[in-house]
Each structure stands twice: as C-alpha cells, then as structure tokens.
Enzyme design. Structure first.
Site, PDB file in Angstrom:
ATOM      1  CG  ASN A  90       7.111  -9.266   6.556  1.00 18.90           C
ATOM      2  OD1 ASN A  90       7.582  -9.963   7.454  1.00 18.90           O
ATOM      3  ND2 ASN A  90       7.317  -7.962   6.465  1.00 18.90           N
ATOM      4  CB  CYS A 105      10.926  -7.348  10.707  1.00 17.08           C
ATOM      5  SG  CYS A 105       9.233  -7.067  10.214  1.00 17.08           S
ATOM      6  CG  HIS A 135      12.725  -9.383   7.515  1.00 15.19           C
ATOM      7  ND1 HIS A 135      11.795 -10.364   7.825  1.00 15.19           N
ATOM      8  CD2 HIS A 135      12.035  -8.215   7.415  1.00 15.19           C
ATOM      9  CE1 HIS A 135      10.605  -9.794   7.914  1.00 15.19           C
ATOM     10  NE2 HIS A 135      10.717  -8.496   7.668  1.00 15.19           N
TER      11      HIS A 135
HETATM   12  O1  UT7 Z   1       8.938  -6.101   7.406  1.00  9.02           O
HETATM   13  C1  UT7 Z   1       9.108  -4.908   8.073  1.00  9.02           C
HETATM   14  C2  UT7 Z   1       9.270  -3.786   7.223  1.00  9.02           C
HETATM   15  N1  UT7 Z   1       8.220  -3.631   6.255  1.00  9.02           N
HETATM   16  C3  UT7 Z   1       8.556  -3.264   5.059  1.00  9.02           C
HETATM   17  O2  UT7 Z   1       9.726  -3.178   4.763  1.00  9.02           O
HETATM   18  C4  UT7 Z   1       7.472  -2.887   4.091  1.00  9.02           C
HETATM   19  C5  UT7 Z   1       7.900  -1.653   3.359  1.00  9.02           C
HETATM   20  N2  UT7 Z   1       6.872  -1.094   2.458  1.00  9.02           N
HETATM   21  C6  UT7 Z   1       6.427  -1.744   1.366  1.00  9.02           C
HETATM   22  O3  UT7 Z   1       6.814  -2.865   1.109  1.00  9.02           O
HETATM   23  C7  UT7 Z   1       5.516  -0.996   0.417  1.00  9.02           C
HETATM   24  O4  UT7 Z   1       5.442   0.339   0.824  1.00  9.02           O
HETATM   25  C8  UT7 Z   1       4.087  -1.607   0.327  1.00  9.02           C
HETATM   26  C9  UT7 Z   1       4.138  -2.932  -0.395  1.00  9.02           C
HETATM   27  C10 UT7 Z   1       3.522  -1.764   1.707  1.00  9.02           C
HETATM   28  C11 UT7 Z   1       3.172  -0.693  -0.462  1.00  9.02           C
HETATM   29  O5  UT7 Z   1       3.696  -0.483  -1.756  1.00  9.02           O
HETATM   30  P1  UT7 Z   1       3.790   0.989  -2.354  1.00  9.02           P
HETATM   31  O6  UT7 Z   1       4.370   0.858  -3.699  1.00  9.02           O
HETATM   32  O7  UT7 Z   1       4.547   1.826  -1.334  1.00  9.02           O
HETATM   33  O8  UT7 Z   1       2.280   1.422  -2.498  1.00  9.02           O
HETATM   34  P2  UT7 Z   1       1.492   2.630  -1.812  1.00  9.02           P
HETATM   35  O9  UT7 Z   1       1.275   2.366  -0.354  1.00  9.02           O
HETATM   36  O10 UT7 Z   1       2.186   3.906  -2.183  1.00  9.02           O
HETATM   37  O11 UT7 Z   1       0.108   2.574  -2.522  1.00  9.02           O
HETATM   38  C12 UT7 Z   1      -0.019   2.811  -3.954  1.00  9.02           C
HETATM   39  C13 UT7 Z   1      -1.474   2.640  -4.343  1.00  9.02           C
HETATM   40  C14 UT7 Z   1      -2.453   3.398  -3.459  1.00  9.02           C
HETATM   41  O12 UT7 Z   1      -3.515   3.853  -4.279  1.00  9.02           O
HETATM   42  P3  UT7 Z   1      -3.531   5.379  -4.825  1.00  9.02           P
HETATM   43  O13 UT7 Z   1      -3.555   6.233  -3.592  1.00  9.02           O
HETATM   44  O14 UT7 Z   1      -2.280   5.532  -5.623  1.00  9.02           O
HETATM   45  O15 UT7 Z   1      -4.782   5.425  -5.623  1.00  9.02           O
HETATM   46  C15 UT7 Z   1      -2.984   2.356  -2.520  1.00  9.02           C
HETATM   47  O16 UT7 Z   1      -4.281   2.648  -2.046  1.00  9.02           O
HETATM   48  O17 UT7 Z   1      -1.845   1.265  -4.224  1.00  9.02           O
HETATM   49  C16 UT7 Z   1      -3.028   1.153  -3.403  1.00  9.02           C
HETATM   50  N3  UT7 Z   1      -2.954  -0.097  -2.682  1.00  9.02           N
HETATM   51  C17 UT7 Z   1      -3.384  -1.277  -3.175  1.00  9.02           C
HETATM   52  N4  UT7 Z   1      -3.979  -1.592  -4.328  1.00  9.02           N
HETATM   53  C18 UT7 Z   1      -4.289  -2.892  -4.520  1.00  9.02           C
HETATM   54  C19 UT7 Z   1      -2.420  -0.320  -1.442  1.00  9.02           C
HETATM   55  N5  UT7 Z   1      -2.522  -1.618  -1.122  1.00  9.02           N
HETATM   56  C20 UT7 Z   1      -3.116  -2.228  -2.174  1.00  9.02           C
HETATM   57  C21 UT7 Z   1      -3.480  -3.557  -2.442  1.00  9.02           C
HETATM   58  N6  UT7 Z   1      -4.078  -3.840  -3.620  1.00  9.02           N
HETATM   59  N7  UT7 Z   1      -3.250  -4.558  -1.558  1.00  9.02           N
END
Ligand code: UT7
Length: 339
Positions: free
Chosen positions: A296, A117, A266
C-alpha cells in the site's frame, strides 16, 4: 464561456529499486509469507535505500519527469503543481515546493494535499476544478510516499509495517477542447470523527513536542510514535465507503457499472479490492491491482497503478475509468473519466 475538459495527457511512475519480500520481513519480525499473502495479497514492496537518502519529493520528481515526457509537453508548460503525500520530506513546507524547485519551474504555484490514501483522488479532483474554471492549462498532479523510514519494523509493529511501501506516481492533467474525453464526475468525502483510527500522532501539537515524544518512546507508547491503524475497523469502513462512492460517481454521470472499462481501486488490501469487484460484479480484466508488488503506497497507489495499466495496454484512449480510494481521515472519493 464553454468549460474546457480536463484530460490526463501523461502518466508516469517511479519506485525505488530496493525490493523487500515477505520472507525478508520474516527475518526481522514474527511474520510469514502465508499470513501476509492471505490477509493482504502483498508479496513484496519497495523501500528506499537508506544509504541513498531518497526522499518523497525525489520519488515524485522521477515520476513527474515520466508523466511530463508522456504528455509530450515541455516542463515549462506546467503551470501548477498539486502534490499529495502523508510523508512529506519536511514537517513544513510541503513537498510541492520542493518538487517545483527540482523541476526548476520558475515561480509557479504548488499545493500540498494531506488526504492520505485518498490524497491523489482529492488532488485530481482539485486540478480538474482549476482547469474547468479556466485557471490553468497543464497541472502536474503527484502522489508520492516514503513510508519505510517511519515504520516500526519489529514484531510489535507488524500489523502495519508489512502493508506499506514506498513509491510515486504522477499525471499531467491538461485543458482540452476534446468533447468526449476527460474527467466526467468526482466526489470527495470525509468523516473526521474517525481521525485517530488510522493516524500518526507525532510531530503535532495535540500530543506535545520533543519531550512528549521522548516520554512516549520511554513508555513504549508506539501507537503514538509510529503509524497506528485499527485494522479491522478501517477494513469495515473501507468496503462500505468504496462502494458508496462508486455508486455515487456512476449515478452523477449517468453511467452504470457495466459501462466501466477499468476500475482502479486504491491499493489498500487485495481482499478489499476483491470484495468491491464482487459487489460490482466486474470481471478480472476490468479491475487493476498491483498491491502484490508494491504494498500500500497510499497517495501514490492509484497513479502508479494507472501508469502500469497504460504501459500494459490495460487502459486505452476513450476507456471509461473509475478511480476510487479510502483512507485515513477517514477520507474517501472517486474520479470517473474517459481516458
Ligand atoms: O489504505 C488505507 C486503509 N487501510 C486499509 O484499508 C487497511 C484495512 N485493514 C486491513 O487490511 C486488515 O485489517 C489488516 C491486513 C491490517 C490486518 O488483517 P486482519 O485480518 O484484520 O488481522 P488482525 O489485525 O485481526 O490480526 C489477526 C492476528 C492477530 O493475532 P491474534 O491476536 O489473533 O493472535 C495479529 O497479532 O494476526 C496477527 N498479526 C500478524 N501475524 C503475522 C497481525 N499482523 C501480523 C503479521 N504477521 N504481519
């Protein structure tokens, strides 16, 4: 000898026609528009059409043509290529040489940058150093990605696959005698101890070759086969490093956040951009986001955004612009410039 300034003389971008909406994804995995919008801000992204077999260097080529046209130079005046991507057409050689061949640019040098990135920021800072050293006059700097061919498009992979999109952006960085325009300051950082918090393991010797890949597939070790991201961990580091890098580049150049005309982060996650915007106390008109349309696109996100900002009149000649990125590596950095 007085160092020349390096100015962005041309900008361009290209995205595949194929639009994939959140609703499209919800038909093939357990996800929904509300979750993706709330957590990331993304509404749709572009995926190359598999039938067309478009590769990363193909997308980069289209963006490069636009940037060269915008710069008003003949392509033969380009004397070096820097190509940033994490999704090269081939494991080796890099995509820079493939672009050099597509542009039919004789035997000029081509360098690939592998900083994910932050790839475009690293590439631009490198081009700036070459120009200020008097080595080259017009460097084509490209960020391009085709993520869609290597994403786990099942519910198992939804935490990663809904975020990434395909696209390309490019600039021509040119040597200039104009004293008050161009790149003012840059910073580049990395922290390799977190390399495996956001990575794609194969193909690479650390995890073995074809047999290991087959074994991982049979055992459903999908974190090795597909891009793996420790999302929460990456998020926390991203917001901290983005801010540090911006503060550093402003301090190094003697400017303050109030002096900024446009901040182009970014496009990792709209929540990250909004968090930084709040920290910097910047009004909406001074921040450019387009993750809603493209997801992204890693190394391509900043040049795509810069190109759209120019098209929309959001960035004008002489504006003070800050480009900042954070990503896999971990890597992060900024470029501050007078457009
Ligand atoms: O570009 C380079 C750098 N990258 C970044 O900066 C990305 C940084 N990270 C993020 O943007 C976020 O961490 C994400 C968008 C990837 C994820 O968001 P989050 O708020 O951290 O969600 P999470 O991974 O903690 O997941 C929360 C819940 C989980 O379910 P449970 O365990 O709470 O039941 C996941 O299984 O959301 C679930 N989940 C989804 N649900 C629906 C994960 N992905 C999805 C999805 N649709 N696509």
């Amino acid at each position: 000898m007085r160092l020349k300034n390096s100015i962005i003389s041309g900008v361009g971008h290209y995205v595949p026609q194929n639009v994939v909406t959140n609703d499209d994804l919800s038909k093939i995995m357990e996800t929904n528009d509300a979750w993706i919008t709330e957590r990331t801000g993304i509404k749709e992204r572009r995926h190359v059409d598999p039938e067309k077999k478009e590769t990363t260097s193909d997308l980069g080529y289209q963006a490069a043509l636009e940037a060269i046209k915008d710069a008003g130079v003949d392509k033969t005046e380009i004397d070096f290529i820097i190509f940033a991507t994490l999704s090269p057409d081939l494991y080796f050689p890099g995509s820079g040489v493939l672009l050099q061949q597509k542009l039919e640019l004789d035997t000029i040098g081509s360098l690939d940058v592998r900083n994910q990135c932050t790839g475009f920021v690293y590439a631009l800072a490198t081009a700036d150093a070459f120009i200020k050293a008097g080595k080259y006059k017009n460097i084509l700097v490209v960020g391009a990605e085709v993520h869609s061919f290597a994403l786990d498009m099942t519910t198992r992979g939804r935490g990663v696959s809904v975020i990434f999109g395909d696209g390309a952006g490019a600039v021509v960085l040119s040597a200039s005698e104009e004293a008050n325009r161009g790149i003012i300051a840059t910073n580049l950082h990395s922290e390799g101890k977190y390399a495996e918090e956001l990575m794609m393991a194969f193909p690479g010797p650390k995890y073995g070759w074809i047999e290991s890949l087959i074994d991982a597939a049979e055992k459903e070790n999908t974190h090795l086969i597909y891009p793996y991201m420790n999302g929460n961990f990456v998020f926390k580091h991203a917001v901290a490093r983005f801010s540090e890098s911006i503060v550093e580049v402003l301090k190094d150049s003697g400017y303050t956040r109030e002096d900024l005309d446009l901040f182009i982060p970014h496009q990792a996650n709209l929540r990250i951009s909004q968090f930084i915007q709040k920290q910097l106390n910047l009004p909406d008109e001074k921040v450019f986001n387009n993750i809603q349309k493209y997801g992204n696109t890693t190394a391509a996100s900043i040049p795509i955004a810069l190109s759209e900002a120019k098209q929309q009149g959001r960035v004008k000649v002489n504006d003070l612009v800050c480009l900042t990125a954070f990503g896999s590596g971990f890597t992060w950095g900024s470029v501050l410039l007078r457009f």
